[in-house]
Design a protein around this motif. Structure first.
Motif, PDB file in Angstrom:
ATOM      1  N   THR A 233       3.931   5.873   2.178  1.00 36.10           N
ATOM      2  CA  THR A 233       4.481   4.582   2.598  1.00 36.10           C
ATOM      3  C   THR A 233       3.708   3.439   1.947  1.00 36.10           C
ATOM      4  O   THR A 233       4.303   2.474   1.455  1.00 36.10           O
ATOM      5  CB  THR A 233       4.436   4.447   4.128  1.00 36.10           C
ATOM      6  OG1 THR A 233       5.234   5.486   4.704  1.00 36.10           O
ATOM      7  CG2 THR A 233       4.970   3.100   4.582  1.00 36.10           C
ATOM      8  N   LEU A 234       2.396   3.545   1.919  1.00 31.56           N
ATOM      9  CA  LEU A 234       1.557   2.520   1.295  1.00 31.56           C
ATOM     10  C   LEU A 234       1.882   2.389  -0.186  1.00 31.56           C
ATOM     11  O   LEU A 234       2.133   1.288  -0.687  1.00 31.56           O
ATOM     12  CB  LEU A 234       0.077   2.871   1.481  1.00 31.56           C
ATOM     13  CG  LEU A 234      -0.920   1.991   0.731  1.00 31.56           C
ATOM     14  CD1 LEU A 234      -0.889   0.561   1.249  1.00 31.56           C
ATOM     15  CD2 LEU A 234      -2.316   2.576   0.847  1.00 31.56           C
ATOM     16  N   VAL A 235       1.912   3.498  -0.890  1.00 29.83           N
ATOM     17  CA  VAL A 235       2.173   3.474  -2.333  1.00 29.83           C
ATOM     18  C   VAL A 235       3.589   2.981  -2.616  1.00 29.83           C
ATOM     19  O   VAL A 235       3.801   2.187  -3.546  1.00 29.83           O
ATOM     20  CB  VAL A 235       1.925   4.873  -2.938  1.00 29.83           C
ATOM     21  CG1 VAL A 235       2.417   4.955  -4.364  1.00 29.83           C
ATOM     22  CG2 VAL A 235       0.441   5.220  -2.868  1.00 29.83           C
ATOM     23  N   ASN A 236       4.566   3.406  -1.822  1.00 27.30           N
ATOM     24  CA  ASN A 236       5.951   2.975  -2.031  1.00 27.30           C
ATOM     25  C   ASN A 236       6.156   1.483  -1.763  1.00 27.30           C
ATOM     26  O   ASN A 236       7.111   0.895  -2.261  1.00 27.30           O
ATOM     27  CB  ASN A 236       6.906   3.777  -1.147  1.00 27.30           C
ATOM     28  CG  ASN A 236       7.043   5.208  -1.619  1.00 27.30           C
ATOM     29  OD1 ASN A 236       6.726   5.546  -2.747  1.00 27.30           O
ATOM     30  ND2 ASN A 236       7.502   6.063  -0.720  1.00 27.30           N
ATOM     31  N   ALA A 237       5.274   0.867  -0.998  1.00 26.52           N
ATOM     32  CA  ALA A 237       5.407  -0.552  -0.670  1.00 26.52           C
ATOM     33  C   ALA A 237       4.958  -1.464  -1.816  1.00 26.52           C
ATOM     34  O   ALA A 237       5.229  -2.661  -1.794  1.00 26.52           O
ATOM     35  CB  ALA A 237       4.596  -0.871   0.585  1.00 26.52           C
ATOM     36  N   ILE A 238       4.317  -0.893  -2.812  1.00 32.99           N
ATOM     37  CA  ILE A 238       3.809  -1.708  -3.918  1.00 32.99           C
ATOM     38  C   ILE A 238       4.918  -1.917  -4.943  1.00 32.99           C
ATOM     39  O   ILE A 238       5.530  -0.970  -5.428  1.00 32.99           O
ATOM     40  CB  ILE A 238       2.589  -1.033  -4.578  1.00 32.99           C
ATOM     41  CG1 ILE A 238       1.482  -0.852  -3.536  1.00 32.99           C
ATOM     42  CG2 ILE A 238       2.091  -1.860  -5.759  1.00 32.99           C
ATOM     43  CD1 ILE A 238       0.330   0.010  -4.001  1.00 32.99           C
ATOM     44  N   ASN A 239       5.169  -3.176  -5.275  1.00 35.15           N
ATOM     45  CA  ASN A 239       6.200  -3.547  -6.247  1.00 35.15           C
ATOM     46  C   ASN A 239       5.609  -3.446  -7.655  1.00 35.15           C
ATOM     47  O   ASN A 239       4.909  -4.341  -8.109  1.00 35.15           O
ATOM     48  CB  ASN A 239       6.689  -4.974  -5.969  1.00 35.15           C
ATOM     49  CG  ASN A 239       7.728  -5.422  -6.963  1.00 35.15           C
ATOM     50  OD1 ASN A 239       8.146  -4.678  -7.831  1.00 35.15           O
ATOM     51  ND2 ASN A 239       8.144  -6.679  -6.840  1.00 35.15           N
ATOM     52  N   THR A 240       5.903  -2.350  -8.345  1.00 36.29           N
ATOM     53  CA  THR A 240       5.332  -2.151  -9.679  1.00 36.29           C
ATOM     54  C   THR A 240       6.190  -2.750 -10.796  1.00 36.29           C
ATOM     55  O   THR A 240       5.962  -2.466 -11.961  1.00 36.29           O
ATOM     56  CB  THR A 240       5.111  -0.654  -9.956  1.00 36.29           C
ATOM     57  OG1 THR A 240       6.344   0.037  -9.785  1.00 36.29           O
ATOM     58  CG2 THR A 240       4.044  -0.078  -9.040  1.00 36.29           C
ATOM     59  N   SER A 241       7.143  -3.596 -10.442  1.00 36.70           N
ATOM     60  CA  SER A 241       7.953  -4.254 -11.473  1.00 36.70           C
ATOM     61  C   SER A 241       7.274  -5.509 -12.002  1.00 36.70           C
ATOM     62  O   SER A 241       7.819  -6.177 -12.877  1.00 36.70           O
ATOM     63  CB  SER A 241       9.347  -4.587 -10.929  1.00 36.70           C
ATOM     64  OG  SER A 241       9.247  -5.586  -9.923  1.00 36.70           O
ATOM     65  N   THR A 242       6.093  -5.815 -11.488  1.00 41.05           N
ATOM     66  CA  THR A 242       5.333  -6.980 -11.949  1.00 41.05           C
ATOM     67  C   THR A 242       3.933  -6.537 -12.387  1.00 41.05           C
ATOM     68  O   THR A 242       3.433  -5.501 -11.935  1.00 41.05           O
ATOM     69  CB  THR A 242       5.170  -8.026 -10.826  1.00 41.05           C
ATOM     70  OG1 THR A 242       4.334  -7.460  -9.808  1.00 41.05           O
ATOM     71  CG2 THR A 242       6.509  -8.427 -10.232  1.00 41.05           C
TER      72      THR A 242
ATOM     73  N   LYS B 137       1.114  -7.802 -11.493  1.00 42.98           N
ATOM     74  CA  LYS B 137       0.274  -7.783 -10.286  1.00 42.98           C
ATOM     75  C   LYS B 137       0.503  -6.503  -9.498  1.00 42.98           C
ATOM     76  O   LYS B 137      -0.427  -5.911  -8.957  1.00 42.98           O
ATOM     77  CB  LYS B 137       0.575  -8.974  -9.385  1.00 42.98           C
ATOM     78  CG  LYS B 137      -0.342 -10.151  -9.441  1.00 42.98           C
ATOM     79  CD  LYS B 137      -1.786  -9.814  -9.292  1.00 42.98           C
ATOM     80  CE  LYS B 137      -2.584 -11.081  -9.210  1.00 42.98           C
ATOM     81  NZ  LYS B 137      -3.931 -10.938  -9.666  1.00 42.98           N
ATOM     82  N   GLY B 138       1.752  -6.071  -9.442  1.00 43.34           N
ATOM     83  CA  GLY B 138       2.083  -4.840  -8.748  1.00 43.34           C
ATOM     84  C   GLY B 138       1.377  -3.642  -9.369  1.00 43.34           C
ATOM     85  O   GLY B 138       0.841  -2.785  -8.668  1.00 43.34           O
ATOM     86  N   TYR B 139       1.364  -3.584 -10.710  1.00 45.17           N
ATOM     87  CA  TYR B 139       0.637  -2.504 -11.391  1.00 45.17           C
ATOM     88  C   TYR B 139      -0.850  -2.581 -11.095  1.00 45.17           C
ATOM     89  O   TYR B 139      -1.515  -1.563 -10.911  1.00 45.17           O
ATOM     90  CB  TYR B 139       0.870  -2.559 -12.904  1.00 45.17           C
ATOM     91  CG  TYR B 139       2.124  -1.854 -13.331  1.00 45.17           C
ATOM     92  CD1 TYR B 139       2.246  -0.473 -13.215  1.00 45.17           C
ATOM     93  CD2 TYR B 139       3.193  -2.557 -13.854  1.00 45.17           C
ATOM     94  CE1 TYR B 139       3.395   0.178 -13.607  1.00 45.17           C
ATOM     95  CE2 TYR B 139       4.350  -1.916 -14.249  1.00 45.17           C
ATOM     96  CZ  TYR B 139       4.440  -0.550 -14.125  1.00 45.17           C
ATOM     97  OH  TYR B 139       5.582   0.098 -14.519  1.00 45.17           O
ATOM     98  N   GLN B 140      -1.376  -3.797 -11.045  1.00 45.64           N
ATOM     99  CA  GLN B 140      -2.795  -3.974 -10.716  1.00 45.64           C
ATOM    100  C   GLN B 140      -3.079  -3.454  -9.305  1.00 45.64           C
ATOM    101  O   GLN B 140      -4.038  -2.713  -9.095  1.00 45.64           O
ATOM    102  CB  GLN B 140      -3.182  -5.448 -10.825  1.00 45.64           C
ATOM    103  CG  GLN B 140      -4.644  -5.711 -10.509  1.00 45.64           C
ATOM    104  CD  GLN B 140      -4.989  -7.198 -10.575  1.00 45.64           C
ATOM    105  OE1 GLN B 140      -4.112  -8.064 -10.486  1.00 45.64           O
ATOM    106  NE2 GLN B 140      -6.250  -7.486 -10.745  1.00 45.64           N
ATOM    107  N   TYR B 141      -2.238  -3.808  -8.355  1.00 46.16           N
ATOM    108  CA  TYR B 141      -2.422  -3.338  -6.985  1.00 46.16           C
ATOM    109  C   TYR B 141      -2.320  -1.815  -6.901  1.00 46.16           C
ATOM    110  O   TYR B 141      -3.086  -1.166  -6.196  1.00 46.16           O
ATOM    111  CB  TYR B 141      -1.406  -3.983  -6.038  1.00 46.16           C
ATOM    112  CG  TYR B 141      -1.553  -5.476  -5.878  1.00 46.16           C
ATOM    113  CD1 TYR B 141      -2.787  -6.105  -6.018  1.00 46.16           C
ATOM    114  CD2 TYR B 141      -0.459  -6.267  -5.583  1.00 46.16           C
ATOM    115  CE1 TYR B 141      -2.907  -7.469  -5.875  1.00 46.16           C
ATOM    116  CE2 TYR B 141      -0.581  -7.645  -5.433  1.00 46.16           C
ATOM    117  CZ  TYR B 141      -1.815  -8.237  -5.586  1.00 46.16           C
ATOM    118  OH  TYR B 141      -1.938  -9.589  -5.441  1.00 46.16           O
TER     119      TYR B 141
END
Length: 75
Positions: A10-19, A21-25
């Motif tokens: 759930t934590l990993v799926n909540a990260i928006n990797t389309s940006t 910053k998202g990849y950084q997170y």
């Protein structure tokens, strides 16, 4: 702390990797989950400290001592 597999997913799926910053997170979360570094080690980590071929992070810890932290390939 111990989290269940569904909680981590759930934590990993909540990260928006389309940006960027998202990849950084995502990278920060995966490093934390996979290697368990100290906060000071994580915040001082730079790309030059990542040894991709060896699967190792070179971090500066307590007393400015350097140590190597292994991580799984594909992280």
């Amino acid at each position: 702390l111990h989290y269940s597999k569904p909680q981590l997913q759930t934590l990993v799926n909540a990260i928006n990797t389309s940006t960027p910053k998202g990849y950084q997170y995502m990278a920060i979360i995966l490093i934390l989950l996979d290697t368990g570094p100290r906060v000071s080690e994580l915040t001082s980590l730079t790309l030059k400290n990542v040894q991709l071929e060896e699967g190792v992070l070179k971090v500066s810890g307590k007393g400015r001592k350097e140590r190597l932290i292994g991580y799984e390939a594909g992280m």
